[in-house]
Design a protein around this motif. Structure first.
Motif, PDB file in Angstrom:
ATOM      1  N   VAL A  51       0.863  -1.182   0.000  1.00  0.00           N
ATOM      2  CA  VAL A  51       0.000   0.000   0.000  1.00  0.00           C
ATOM      3  C   VAL A  51       0.901   1.235   0.000  1.00  0.00           C
ATOM      4  CG1 VAL A  51      -1.903  -1.150   1.193  1.00  0.00           C
ATOM      5  CG2 VAL A  51      -0.186   0.086   2.527  1.00  0.00           C
ATOM      6  N   ASP A  52       0.341   2.356  -0.446  1.00  0.00           N
ATOM      7  CA  ASP A  52       1.088   3.616  -0.490  1.00  0.00           C
ATOM      8  C   ASP A  52       0.849   4.459   0.749  1.00  0.00           C
ATOM      9  OD1 ASP A  52       2.044   3.138  -3.199  1.00  0.00           O
ATOM     10  OD2 ASP A  52      -0.033   3.485  -3.804  1.00  0.00           O
ATOM     11  N   VAL A  53      -0.353   4.401   1.284  1.00  0.00           N
ATOM     12  CA  VAL A  53      -0.686   5.110   2.515  1.00  0.00           C
ATOM     13  C   VAL A  53      -1.508   4.182   3.395  1.00  0.00           C
ATOM     14  CG1 VAL A  53      -0.641   7.414   1.470  1.00  0.00           C
ATOM     15  CG2 VAL A  53      -2.790   6.143   1.552  1.00  0.00           C
ATOM     16  N   ALA A  54      -1.387   4.386   4.700  1.00  0.00           N
ATOM     17  CA  ALA A  54      -2.180   3.609   5.653  1.00  0.00           C
ATOM     18  C   ALA A  54      -2.942   4.578   6.546  1.00  0.00           C
ATOM     19  CB  ALA A  54      -1.287   2.709   6.491  1.00  0.00           C
ATOM     20  N   VAL A  55      -4.264   4.462   6.544  1.00  0.00           N
ATOM     21  CA  VAL A  55      -5.097   5.216   7.475  1.00  0.00           C
ATOM     22  C   VAL A  55      -5.274   4.305   8.689  1.00  0.00           C
ATOM     23  CG1 VAL A  55      -7.283   6.414   7.826  1.00  0.00           C
ATOM     24  CG2 VAL A  55      -6.257   6.341   5.544  1.00  0.00           C
ATOM     25  N   CYS A  56      -4.546   4.608   9.753  1.00  0.00           N
ATOM     26  CA  CYS A  56      -4.436   3.646  10.851  1.00  0.00           C
ATOM     27  C   CYS A  56      -4.182   4.363  12.173  1.00  0.00           C
ATOM     28  CB  CYS A  56      -3.293   2.664  10.561  1.00  0.00           C
ATOM     29  SG  CYS A  56      -1.676   3.468  10.396  1.00  0.00           S
ATOM     30  N   LEU A  57      -4.141   3.591  13.249  1.00  0.00           N
ATOM     31  CA  LEU A  57      -3.749   4.136  14.538  1.00  0.00           C
ATOM     32  C   LEU A  57      -2.238   4.349  14.531  1.00  0.00           C
ATOM     33  CD1 LEU A  57      -5.805   1.951  17.047  1.00  0.00           C
ATOM     34  CD2 LEU A  57      -6.520   3.964  15.745  1.00  0.00           C
ATOM     35  N   HIS A  58      -1.791   5.343  15.289  1.00  0.00           N
ATOM     36  CA  HIS A  58      -0.352   5.562  15.384  1.00  0.00           C
ATOM     37  C   HIS A  58       0.277   4.344  16.055  1.00  0.00           C
ATOM     38  CE1 HIS A  58       3.559   7.175  16.397  1.00  0.00           C
ATOM     39  NE2 HIS A  58       3.299   8.244  15.659  1.00  0.00           N
ATOM     40  N   PRO A  59       1.319   3.761  15.460  1.00  0.00           N
ATOM     41  CA  PRO A  59       1.959   2.592  16.073  1.00  0.00           C
ATOM     42  C   PRO A  59       2.429   2.896  17.494  1.00  0.00           C
ATOM     43  CG  PRO A  59       2.751   2.901  13.835  1.00  0.00           C
ATOM     44  CD  PRO A  59       1.938   4.123  14.164  1.00  0.00           C
ATOM     45  N   ALA A  60       2.468   1.851  18.314  1.00  0.00           N
ATOM     46  CA  ALA A  60       2.867   2.012  19.712  1.00  0.00           C
ATOM     47  C   ALA A  60       4.370   2.172  19.866  1.00  0.00           C
ATOM     48  CB  ALA A  60       2.387   0.808  20.513  1.00  0.00           C
ATOM     49  N   PHE A  61       5.112   2.139  18.759  1.00  0.00           N
ATOM     50  CA  PHE A  61       6.566   2.259  18.791  1.00  0.00           C
ATOM     51  C   PHE A  61       6.996   3.488  17.990  1.00  0.00           C
ATOM     52  CE2 PHE A  61       5.005  -0.790  15.679  1.00  0.00           C
ATOM     53  CZ  PHE A  61       5.434  -0.236  14.489  1.00  0.00           C
ATOM     54  N   THR A  62       8.247   3.862  18.132  1.00  0.00           N
ATOM     55  CA  THR A  62       8.779   5.009  17.397  1.00  0.00           C
ATOM     56  C   THR A  62       8.896   4.659  15.920  1.00  0.00           C
ATOM     57  OG1 THR A  62      10.046   5.704  19.336  1.00  0.00           O
ATOM     58  CG2 THR A  62      10.704   6.631  17.215  1.00  0.00           C
ATOM     59  N   ASP A  67     -12.738  -5.537  21.060  1.00  0.00           N
ATOM     60  CA  ASP A  67     -11.655  -6.508  20.889  1.00  0.00           C
ATOM     61  C   ASP A  67     -10.327  -6.016  21.487  1.00  0.00           C
ATOM     62  OD1 ASP A  67      -9.778  -8.346  19.989  1.00  0.00           O
ATOM     63  OD2 ASP A  67     -10.649  -8.497  17.989  1.00  0.00           O
ATOM     64  N   ARG A  68      -9.802  -6.784  22.446  1.00  0.00           N
ATOM     65  CA  ARG A  68      -8.574  -6.381  23.133  1.00  0.00           C
ATOM     66  C   ARG A  68      -7.318  -6.513  22.282  1.00  0.00           C
ATOM     67  NH1 ARG A  68     -10.295  -9.655  28.468  1.00  0.00           N
ATOM     68  NH2 ARG A  68     -11.437 -10.753  26.812  1.00  0.00           N
ATOM     69  N   SER A  69      -7.428  -7.130  21.098  1.00  0.00           N
ATOM     70  CA  SER A  69      -6.262  -7.205  20.213  1.00  0.00           C
ATOM     71  C   SER A  69      -6.100  -5.919  19.396  1.00  0.00           C
ATOM     72  CB  SER A  69      -6.390  -8.401  19.261  1.00  0.00           C
ATOM     73  OG  SER A  69      -7.425  -8.189  18.313  1.00  0.00           O
ATOM     74  N   LEU A  70      -7.090  -5.015  19.470  1.00  0.00           N
ATOM     75  CA  LEU A  70      -7.059  -3.762  18.733  1.00  0.00           C
ATOM     76  C   LEU A  70      -6.702  -2.607  19.674  1.00  0.00           C
ATOM     77  CD1 LEU A  70     -10.287  -4.286  16.603  1.00  0.00           C
ATOM     78  CD2 LEU A  70      -7.920  -4.814  15.989  1.00  0.00           C
ATOM     79  N   GLY A  71      -6.182  -1.529  19.094  1.00  0.00           N
ATOM     80  CA  GLY A  71      -5.681  -0.427  19.909  1.00  0.00           C
ATOM     81  C   GLY A  71      -6.706   0.133  20.881  1.00  0.00           C
ATOM     82  N   GLY A  72      -7.905   0.463  20.388  1.00  0.00           N
ATOM     83  CA  GLY A  72      -8.933   1.018  21.256  1.00  0.00           C
ATOM     84  C   GLY A  72      -9.399   0.024  22.309  1.00  0.00           C
ATOM     85  N   GLY A  73      -9.434  -1.260  21.938  1.00  0.00           N
ATOM     86  CA  GLY A  73      -9.819  -2.292  22.895  1.00  0.00           C
ATOM     87  C   GLY A  73      -8.789  -2.452  24.004  1.00  0.00           C
ATOM     88  N   LYS A  74      -7.512  -2.331  23.660  1.00  0.00           N
ATOM     89  CA  LYS A  74      -6.449  -2.388  24.674  1.00  0.00           C
ATOM     90  C   LYS A  74      -6.563  -1.222  25.639  1.00  0.00           C
ATOM     91  CE  LYS A  74      -3.047  -4.706  21.710  1.00  0.00           C
ATOM     92  NZ  LYS A  74      -1.769  -4.550  20.974  1.00  0.00           N
ATOM     93  N   GLN A  75      -6.837  -0.026  25.096  1.00  0.00           N
ATOM     94  CA  GLN A  75      -6.982   1.143  25.958  1.00  0.00           C
ATOM     95  C   GLN A  75      -8.154   0.973  26.922  1.00  0.00           C
ATOM     96  OE1 GLN A  75      -6.766   3.909  22.383  1.00  0.00           O
ATOM     97  NE2 GLN A  75      -5.898   5.224  23.947  1.00  0.00           N
ATOM     98  N   ALA A  76      -9.269   0.453  26.408  1.00  0.00           N
ATOM     99  CA  ALA A  76     -10.436   0.235  27.263  1.00  0.00           C
ATOM    100  C   ALA A  76     -10.132  -0.772  28.359  1.00  0.00           C
ATOM    101  CB  ALA A  76     -11.619  -0.238  26.411  1.00  0.00           C
TER     102      ALA A  76
END
Length: 300
Positions: free
Chosen positions: A139-150, A191-200
């Protein structure tokens, strides 16, 4: 040798079957099989073997596939370089599902008007899947959550939205305390495997709340619909989507401040599709600016 045949061979390997590869590109499995056979005849080696309903590369196939990824990517970049001065070319967008069902359609509407000769390919996935696809050049661009790493310096990031975590409840429970609802009502977990689910999940643990879990789902839209039907409450990012504007739900802010879910656009700085990527970003900013100037009603 047809580069498109090589690209479809890679799709067969990545998806695990000719049937799935054929479904994704809109042809018959027989057509994909014929392309693979044409490559095998031209190269003089067997590339794939069947293993039940799936296919796996042979030893020679592994060697060919390793080189083919680079060839396909380089050919795609060559096309992009040739068209860079034109408002044309191909932009491959990877997106998380919630963005695809909320912001992305409006962005693509503006993009299509600004770049009528551009070809857009869209694939959905989790943020980590999209980051890996970006690394591979799929893919050329990813509309996604900011990765948890640098992020590596080769990549750039453009924030689109910050979505606070809220308690989603049926409107009849809007006057109740958020923590009481989480502890008392049936709980529909993101879903706890997803970013928002982990935060919750982290919030619940920090607040020492053990909910009465009913379901665990990876779709925020489905969760909102279930809350609307009175099945329970949930703890989710405060998304904005036209698909849920008429649901009879309340969004209750948490009594303890927590980090919002952040999603945006990620891309490789050296991408040959720079003009199209900049156009996509401009269209996204225009949509967000229109929202800020709009009525101000926020959908759940």
């Amino acid at each position: 040798m047809d580069v498109a045949f090589l690209a479809n061979l890679l799709l067969v390997v990545d998806s695990g079957s000719m049937a799935e590869a054929a479904r994704r590109i809109g042809v018959t499995p027989a057509a994909v099989a014929q392309q693979v056979q044409a490559l095998e005849r031209e190269l003089g080696v067997e590339l794939l073997v069947r293993s039940g309903r799936t296919v796996m590369p042979t030893e020679a196939g592994h060697r060919v596939i390793e080189r083919a990824r680079g060839l396909v990517r380089e050919f795609s970049e060559l096309k992009a370089f040739a068209l860079e001065g034109e408002a044309a070319g191909e932009l491959r967008i990877g997106t998380i599902t919630t963005a695809l069902l909320s912001l992305v359609p409006d962005v693509l509407s503006g993009f299509a008007a600004s770049f009528p000769h551009a070809n857009v390919l869209i694939r959905a996935g989790t943020s980590m899947e999209l980051y890996e696809a970006l690394q591979r050049g799929d893919v050329d661009v990813a509309v996604c959550l900011h990765p948890a790493f640098t992020l590596p310096k080769a990549y750039d990031w453009h924030l689109l939205r910050e979505e606070p975590i809220v308690v989603l409840a049926p409107s009849r429970l809007a006057a109740h305390a958020p923590h009481d609802l989480l502890a008392r009502e049936p709980f529909i977990r993101y879903d706890r495997s997803l970013g928002g689910g982990k935060q919750a999940d982290q919030y619940l643990r920090a607040a020492k709340i053990v909910p009465h879990e009913l379901f665990e789902l990876n779709s925020l839209m489905a969760i909102a619909m279930m809350v609307d039907r009175g099945l329970g409450v949930s703890l989710v990012p405060d998304i904005v989507s036209p698909l849920t504007t008429h649901l009879n739900v309340a969004k209750l802010p948490l009594p303890v401040q927590t980090e919002p879910r952040r999603f945006g656009v990620l891309w490789n700085r050296a991408s040959p599709r720079g003009r199209l990527i900049r156009g996509f970003l401009a269209c996204a900013d225009a949509v967000l600016e229109g929202e800020r100037k709009g009525p101000g009603a926020v959908a759940t």
